[in-house]
Structure formats: structure tokens, C-alpha cells
Design a protein around this motif. Sequence first.
Motif, PDB file in Angstrom:
ATOM      1  N   ARG A   1       0.825  -1.211   0.000  1.00  0.00           N
ATOM      2  CA  ARG A   1       0.000   0.000   0.000  1.00  0.00           C
ATOM      3  C   ARG A   1       0.855   1.255   0.000  1.00  0.00           C
ATOM      4  O   ARG A   1       0.641   2.170  -0.811  1.00  0.00           O
ATOM      5  N   ASP A   2       1.855   1.309   0.892  1.00  0.00           N
ATOM      6  CA  ASP A   2       2.674   2.513   0.999  1.00  0.00           C
ATOM      7  C   ASP A   2       3.573   2.686  -0.225  1.00  0.00           C
ATOM      8  O   ASP A   2       3.795   3.812  -0.690  1.00  0.00           O
ATOM      9  N   SER A   3       4.076   1.577  -0.770  1.00  0.00           N
ATOM     10  CA  SER A   3       4.914   1.662  -1.970  1.00  0.00           C
ATOM     11  C   SER A   3       4.096   2.162  -3.153  1.00  0.00           C
ATOM     12  O   SER A   3       4.585   2.946  -3.973  1.00  0.00           O
ATOM     13  N   ASN A   4       2.849   1.713  -3.238  1.00  0.00           N
ATOM     14  CA  ASN A   4       1.973   2.174  -4.313  1.00  0.00           C
ATOM     15  C   ASN A   4       1.705   3.671  -4.197  1.00  0.00           C
ATOM     16  O   ASN A   4       1.663   4.399  -5.202  1.00  0.00           O
TER      17      ASN A   4
ATOM     18  N   VAL B   1      12.296   3.617  -7.093  1.00  0.00           N
ATOM     19  CA  VAL B   1      12.876   2.610  -7.979  1.00  0.00           C
ATOM     20  C   VAL B   1      11.870   2.171  -9.038  1.00  0.00           C
ATOM     21  O   VAL B   1      12.177   2.143 -10.239  1.00  0.00           O
ATOM     22  N   ILE B   2      10.660   1.818  -8.609  1.00  0.00           N
ATOM     23  CA  ILE B   2       9.661   1.355  -9.576  1.00  0.00           C
ATOM     24  C   ILE B   2       9.302   2.472 -10.548  1.00  0.00           C
ATOM     25  O   ILE B   2       9.169   2.252 -11.754  1.00  0.00           O
ATOM     26  N   GLY B   3       9.153   3.690 -10.039  1.00  0.00           N
ATOM     27  CA  GLY B   3       8.842   4.822 -10.907  1.00  0.00           C
ATOM     28  C   GLY B   3       9.936   5.055 -11.933  1.00  0.00           C
ATOM     29  O   GLY B   3       9.657   5.320 -13.112  1.00  0.00           O
ATOM     30  N   SER B   4      11.197   4.948 -11.512  1.00  0.00           N
ATOM     31  CA  SER B   4      12.309   5.153 -12.435  1.00  0.00           C
ATOM     32  C   SER B   4      12.351   4.052 -13.499  1.00  0.00           C
ATOM     33  O   SER B   4      12.587   4.332 -14.674  1.00  0.00           O
ATOM     34  N   VAL B   5      12.131   2.798 -13.094  1.00  0.00           N
ATOM     35  CA  VAL B   5      12.154   1.696 -14.056  1.00  0.00           C
ATOM     36  C   VAL B   5      11.053   1.876 -15.097  1.00  0.00           C
ATOM     37  O   VAL B   5      11.264   1.649 -16.295  1.00  0.00           O
TER      38      VAL B   5
END
Length: 263
Positions: A9-12, A116-120
Motif C-alpha cells: 500500500r505505501d509503496s503504491n 525505484v519502480i517509478g524510475s524503471v
Amino acid sequence: MSALSLVVRDSNTMLRRNLLHARRYPSLTLNLLLTPVMMLLLFVYIFGDVMSAGIGSGGADRSEYIAYIVPGILLMTIGSTVIGAAVSVSTDMSEGIIARFRTMAIHRGSVLIGHVIGSVLQVLISLVLVGAVAAAIGFRSTDATALEWLAAFGLLALFALALTWIAVGMGLASPNAEAASNMAMPLILLPLISSAFIPADTMPGWFQPIAEYQPFTPAIETLRGLLLGTEIGHNGWLAIAWCVGLSALGYFWSKSLFERDPK
């Protein structure tokens, strides 16, 4: 909620925050994307005939050089785009928002995971755009099977993840966004001294180890093998080993820096 649910949830939430920033301030991503596109056009249209004559059988054939150079440009796109992650992380650290996040009831690691996910995701979009430019100027990969295309995409995504974690660590280690950008410059320079533009065995003997024993060259040669049918040899395993090693190094480095008590 379980610990895993809280992390997700927080990562999203952090991912949406970073994507919103990228949408509101696209200039950084666009500026970083211009570097590989300009290099592609420069080497194809200005140096293409000369370079193809030098690495081929002696005849100038720009179409062959386009096929040769595109895998290297795609890897350069990754190195260029992830610099935005270093700048973004450093900006968050220097502007105090991370200090605010530390006081809130959120999973601490979600901040980095979101970056990290946003950059990828941004890297993958950049790769599609650069690939479209390459296709528009004549790049073709007609011999690659669907499985080889899938393997090529997986390699690019894994390499993007590895370099993003390294860039995040650079951002955390930098005192400000400008320093983060400067620290991450090797991610653009390393492809220039790899086999991206000319074969490593055509370089001076003393320089060949620099080109061969770095992460970009085995990844480029593996990508060429998947898309163009050239010999991969041991480069596939070396590329995967580099990706796993850099991911682990970047993750533990970033985790250590992020968990330090602020001064």
C-alpha cells in the motif's frame, strides 16, 4: 493489515507520488532522453558510412551500422534516464520531505521502492521512444523470435533495475541535486567506452580491458545476439551476473544510507 499489505500500500502511494512529479515536471526526463537520441542520429547520419566501413568488410553500409549501434544506444538510454532517479532522491533528501515521512506511520522502505519502480517505468517508456526513433531511421530485427524479443526485454528491464538502485544510492550519498547529477555521470560515460559504437577488439590493446570488463559491454553484446543473431557466448551470463551484483550492491548501499539517523 499484514506487514506485506502495508509495504504494498505505501509503496503504491509513493509510486503514484513519483509518477505525478514526473508528469508535472517532464523537462528532466526529456533532457536525459535527448542524449541517446542525439547520439543515435549523430553516429548514424554523420559518422555512419565511415564507421560501417571501418567495422565491416570495407564497404560503407549505413543500414548495417544502424543495426550494430542500436543495442548500445538502448543501454545508453537506461544509463541516461536513471540519472533522474538520483536527482529526484537527492532532492527529496535535501528538501526535508524525507524527514517528514520518517514521522509518519508509513513503511520506511516504501519511499525508496516508489522511486525505484517509478524510475524503471520511466526507463521502459524511454526505451520504447528511442526504439521507435531507431525503427523510423531503418533499424530492423527480422530474425529475432518472440522468445528472443521477450529475453531482450527482460534483460533491459533487469539492467534498468540494477542501474536504478545504483542511482538511488548516488542520490542518497549526494548533498544536493547538482552533486547527484554529477556523481551519476559515469552511467552515461561508461557506454561511450564500451562496445556500443565499435567492437572492443578494434580498440588499442591497453584500452580493451576497460571496454570489456565493465557492465555495459556484456549487456550490449547479449542484446545484439538476441536481436541480430550474433554470437553471445559467455556474455549472457556475465550480463546477468552484473545485473544481480549491481542490484544487490545498490539495494544494500541505499538501505544503509537511508536508515542512517539524520544529522
